[in-house]
Write an enzyme that holds these catalytic residues in place. Sequence first.
Site, PDB file in Angstrom:
ATOM      1  N   CYS A  66       0.861  -1.180   0.000  1.00  0.00           N
ATOM      2  CA  CYS A  66       0.000   0.000   0.000  1.00  0.00           C
ATOM      3  C   CYS A  66       0.898   1.230   0.000  1.00  0.00           C
ATOM      4  O   CYS A  66       2.111   1.130   0.195  1.00  0.00           O
ATOM      5  CB  CYS A  66      -0.908  -0.005   1.230  1.00  0.00           C
ATOM      6  SG  CYS A  66      -0.015   0.103   2.803  1.00  0.00           S
ATOM      7  N   HIS A 185      -0.255  -6.078  19.348  1.00  0.00           N
ATOM      8  CA  HIS A 185       0.191  -5.582  18.049  1.00  0.00           C
ATOM      9  C   HIS A 185       0.808  -4.196  18.218  1.00  0.00           C
ATOM     10  O   HIS A 185       0.304  -3.358  18.960  1.00  0.00           O
ATOM     11  CB  HIS A 185      -0.987  -5.527  17.076  1.00  0.00           C
ATOM     12  CG  HIS A 185      -0.590  -5.283  15.656  1.00  0.00           C
ATOM     13  ND1 HIS A 185      -0.249  -4.034  15.178  1.00  0.00           N
ATOM     14  CD2 HIS A 185      -0.470  -6.123  14.600  1.00  0.00           C
ATOM     15  CE1 HIS A 185       0.054  -4.120  13.902  1.00  0.00           C
ATOM     16  NE2 HIS A 185      -0.067  -5.384  13.523  1.00  0.00           N
ATOM     17  N   GLU A 187       0.872  -1.566  16.450  1.00  0.00           N
ATOM     18  CA  GLU A 187       0.026  -0.410  16.166  1.00  0.00           C
ATOM     19  C   GLU A 187      -0.934  -0.130  17.316  1.00  0.00           C
ATOM     20  O   GLU A 187      -1.132   1.031  17.704  1.00  0.00           O
ATOM     21  CB  GLU A 187      -0.761  -0.622  14.869  1.00  0.00           C
ATOM     22  CG  GLU A 187      -1.611   0.586  14.506  1.00  0.00           C
ATOM     23  CD  GLU A 187      -2.521   0.341  13.318  1.00  0.00           C
ATOM     24  OE1 GLU A 187      -3.630   0.902  13.314  1.00  0.00           O
ATOM     25  OE2 GLU A 187      -2.132  -0.417  12.397  1.00  0.00           O
ATOM     26  N   THR A 250      -5.781  -0.212  12.217  1.00  0.00           N
ATOM     27  CA  THR A 250      -6.193   0.036  10.830  1.00  0.00           C
ATOM     28  C   THR A 250      -6.242  -1.215   9.970  1.00  0.00           C
ATOM     29  O   THR A 250      -6.844  -1.193   8.899  1.00  0.00           O
ATOM     30  CB  THR A 250      -5.250   1.050  10.162  1.00  0.00           C
ATOM     31  OG1 THR A 250      -3.907   0.547  10.186  1.00  0.00           O
ATOM     32  CG2 THR A 250      -5.299   2.394  10.871  1.00  0.00           C
ATOM     33  N   SER A 317       1.539 -10.497  10.295  1.00  0.00           N
ATOM     34  CA  SER A 317       0.847  -9.400   9.616  1.00  0.00           C
ATOM     35  C   SER A 317      -0.655  -9.516   9.838  1.00  0.00           C
ATOM     36  O   SER A 317      -1.291 -10.471   9.385  1.00  0.00           O
ATOM     37  CB  SER A 317       1.155  -9.427   8.115  1.00  0.00           C
ATOM     38  OG  SER A 317       0.277  -8.577   7.403  1.00  0.00           O
ATOM     39  N   ASN A 319      -3.168  -7.620   8.639  1.00  0.00           N
ATOM     40  CA  ASN A 319      -4.017  -7.486   7.450  1.00  0.00           C
ATOM     41  C   ASN A 319      -3.963  -8.743   6.589  1.00  0.00           C
ATOM     42  O   ASN A 319      -4.956  -9.118   5.972  1.00  0.00           O
ATOM     43  CB  ASN A 319      -3.642  -6.226   6.656  1.00  0.00           C
ATOM     44  CG  ASN A 319      -2.352  -6.362   5.884  1.00  0.00           C
ATOM     45  OD1 ASN A 319      -2.335  -6.833   4.756  1.00  0.00           O
ATOM     46  ND2 ASN A 319      -1.247  -5.940   6.479  1.00  0.00           N
TER      47      ASN A 319
END
Length: 398
Positions: A66, A185, A187, A250, A317, A319
């Site tokens: 991304c 995580h 984030e 996110t 990961s 996502n």
Amino acid sequence: MDTQAFKRSLHHSERYNRRGFGRANEVASNLEKAYQSSLIGSIRDNGYVLQHGRLQVKLAEAFGFCWGVERAVAMAYETRRHYPSERIWITNEIIHNPSVNEHLREMDVLFIHAEGGVKDFSCVNDGDVVILPAFGATVQEMELLHERGCHIIDTTCPWVSKVWHTVEKHKKQEFTSIIHGKVKHEETLATSSFAGTYLVVLDLDEAQLVADYILGQGDRAAFMKRFAKACSANFDPDQDLQRLGVANQTTMLKSETEEIGRLFERTMLRKYGPIELNKHFLSFNTICDATEERQQAMFSLVDEPLDLLVVIGGFNSSNTTHLQEIAISRGIRSFHIDTPERIGDNNSIQHKPLGEDLFIESNFLPAGSVSVGITSGASTPDRVVEHVIQKLIDLTSG
């Protein structure tokens, strides 16, 4: 701590950089060589389909790097070019992809050692350069590095920063932040450090437990035991669940984040009524566009007639894991791998089933014509996807 005031101070420091060094052209060829793929470009131009003998490959129409990841990786390369001889550290993996992180190690970028989830910054000295990864760093880490006199290169994805702004709004208005994410995580750790009072929920089931407690259904001791490591210090569910704002990591599954938001809106509506709702519930859209695009593309891909599906991305990961969940929800044989080397020359594949340890499956490609769907997480370069496809071509060409 006034995190907004700290950020303003940090952003005005001469030792802080979040815009790069204007050396994009100097590192472009290195990035292209390491991460881009002419084969993937050709497949995109051919409607995301490759036919090679008995093998048909169907790519998701949105996958891989991304723009936030591209930005972070490019800034890391620029940093080494700008500081050719200085010691450069990174507080964590730049992104969740083993090949990208290995490239940084080859460039003599040093990774902060962590043990038991605790990072050891004792090796970082005044004047060292420190890169903050794409998913950010805690405000405490930033403060430590700033006070130590480090040059901070902040590659945090702007979508992640948007979530930080959201939880800071919650804090300013004295709302508790309900964060849909994974407690450990990176984030979510960073986001919670910018929040005031917060509670992290992993999924809809945990969110339902919170909603039930708000409505008087639940035991306080059991609640605190369940969420002991997922809440702010001195969290009191009887006081701190009266005014809620929702935010998310996110990379979580978009549909689940939206459902969690609706659940808490319904819960607060039921408890406080429509007139008082806005005093007790805030909702902001903090779902990353790139995450949403990749998930929607995956939903389209699993509607295609496929024999199996390969999901490529780091095992840590978030996502990528959610892309795998979509395949599983449709009952498609799917294999999550992190590198092309997981595919053996003997038609075996070492993959990670959801929530399980690595497993080797023999004869994973069937005989005869075979249609393979492929997608990859937002931290996976096109070059890695190309190498996976080449492995499949080799196995079906004999």
